[in-house]
Design a protein around this motif. Structure first.
Motif, PDB file in Angstrom:
ATOM      1  N   VAL A  19       0.556  -0.898  -0.227  1.00  0.00           N
ATOM      2  CA  VAL A  19       0.207  -0.055  -0.006  1.00  0.00           C
ATOM      3  C   VAL A  19       0.862   1.259   0.150  1.00  0.00           C
ATOM      4  N   THR A  20       0.603   2.425  -0.744  1.00  0.00           N
ATOM      5  CA  THR A  20       1.248   3.518  -0.899  1.00  0.00           C
ATOM      6  C   THR A  20       0.622   4.406  -0.400  1.00  0.00           C
ATOM      7  N   LYS A  21       1.117   5.694   0.019  1.00  0.00           N
ATOM      8  CA  LYS A  21       0.934   6.466   0.184  1.00  0.00           C
ATOM      9  C   LYS A  21       0.126   7.327  -0.592  1.00  0.00           C
ATOM     10  N   LYS A  22       0.970   7.657  -1.614  1.00  0.00           N
ATOM     11  CA  LYS A  22       0.041   8.338  -2.752  1.00  0.00           C
ATOM     12  C   LYS A  22      -1.178   7.161  -3.205  1.00  0.00           C
ATOM     13  N   GLY A  23      -0.697   6.432  -3.609  1.00  0.00           N
ATOM     14  CA  GLY A  23      -2.323   5.677  -4.046  1.00  0.00           C
ATOM     15  C   GLY A  23      -3.523   5.926  -2.928  1.00  0.00           C
ATOM     16  N   VAL A  24      -3.537   5.831  -1.515  1.00  0.00           N
ATOM     17  CA  VAL A  24      -4.559   6.849  -0.775  1.00  0.00           C
ATOM     18  C   VAL A  24      -4.951   7.634  -0.057  1.00  0.00           C
ATOM     19  N   LEU A  25      -3.583   8.208  -1.149  1.00  0.00           N
ATOM     20  CA  LEU A  25      -4.342   9.888  -0.681  1.00  0.00           C
ATOM     21  C   LEU A  25      -5.036   9.851  -2.082  1.00  0.00           C
ATOM     22  N   GLY A  30     -10.320  11.252  -4.015  1.00  0.00           N
ATOM     23  CA  GLY A  30     -11.736  10.626  -5.108  1.00  0.00           C
ATOM     24  C   GLY A  30     -12.841  10.379  -4.443  1.00  0.00           C
ATOM     25  N   ILE A  31     -12.786  10.491  -3.623  1.00  0.00           N
ATOM     26  CA  ILE A  31     -14.501   9.728  -2.811  1.00  0.00           C
ATOM     27  C   ILE A  31     -15.545  10.796  -3.860  1.00  0.00           C
ATOM     28  N   ASN A  32     -16.411  10.216  -3.828  1.00  0.00           N
ATOM     29  CA  ASN A  32     -18.132  10.806  -4.062  1.00  0.00           C
ATOM     30  C   ASN A  32     -19.069  11.412  -2.890  1.00  0.00           C
TER      31      ASN A  32
END
Length: 234
Positions: A19-25, A30-32
């Motif tokens: 799991v990467t910080k960039k991916g989680v951010l 991008g949450i609706n």
């Protein structure tokens, strides 16, 4: 469904996910915001607004969950809202259940989903005739393929036999033991398989009507509806 016999340049076994910080951010941002809040009552609008402040914590949380192969109990609870379809309103079968689950858990599910789907696609494990629940494929692409086959058969004066199957409540009848066994057979093993087992087991659901919540019921079979991983596991 079989694996190709040609030499591979990518892993044929998927045991863990990084799991990467960039991916989680990116997922948090991008949450609706209009998505309904799950049983944990953590709103998507809050998570999105605090994405920068929360992404490092969530990265640690998600990685720990995957490494230990454990899904928190709070993430395995669903609220079921009955949506009326048509007919007699006093009959339960005339309602479609809408399942709401934790938005936080769905973020981790997106990570798991992308990694598993990438693994399946890279190793050409999925049949090319599988159109459901795949990117760039749909009912339309399946229909076009079927019509092409019919057309070719008619042009060659051939015979076409079609078998149509409809499984009643198919999502609810998936056997967890068989699903996990198949995942292991395809190369999904180790902590990730243990995580999938935890994700499927000990799930609870409540029916919510007019703000009133029923006592919890255990979910003993089927893929969890209202989740990101449900269609993939199906």
């Amino acid at each position: 469904m079989t694996r190709p016999t040609s030499p591979q340049t990518f892993p044929i076994v998927l045991e863990s996910i990084n799991v990467t910080k960039k991916g989680v951010l990116s997922l948090l941002q991008g949450i609706n915001e209009n998505k309904a809040t799950g049983p944990d009552e953590i709103a998507g609008k809050f998570l999105k607004a605090c994405a920068v402040e929360l992404h490092e914590v969530f990265t640690i949380l998600f990685q720990t969950s995957l490494d230990l192969g454990v899904v928190p109990d709070e993430w395995k609870v669903a609220h079921i809202f009955p949506l009326f379809k048509k007919g007699d309103k006093t009959k339960a079968e005339n309602y479609r259940p809408i399942s709401l689950t934790s938005i936080t858990c769905k973020l981790l599910e997106h990570i798991v989903h992308s990694n598993i789907m990438g693994f399946l696609d890279s190793n050409e494990i999925l049949s090319p005739f599988q159109h459901g629940f795949r990117q760039k494929r749909s009912c339309e692409s399946q229909l076009l393929t079927t019509l092409r086959d019919f057309w070719n058969s008619l042009n060659s004066s051939g015979q076409t036999d079609a078998i149509l199957l409809d499984f009643s409540k198919a999502f609810d009848k998936v056997d967890h033991r068989l699903l996990l066994s198949k995942m292991n057979h395809l190369g999904i093993s180790g902590p990730l398989l243990q995580w999938a087992s935890s994700f499927l087991s000990d799930r609870l659901q409540h029916v919510v009507v007019d703000g009133c919540k029923s006592s919890p019921n255990k979910v003993l079979s089927g893929v969890p509806q209202g989740t990101v991983l449900g269609p993939l596991f199906f």
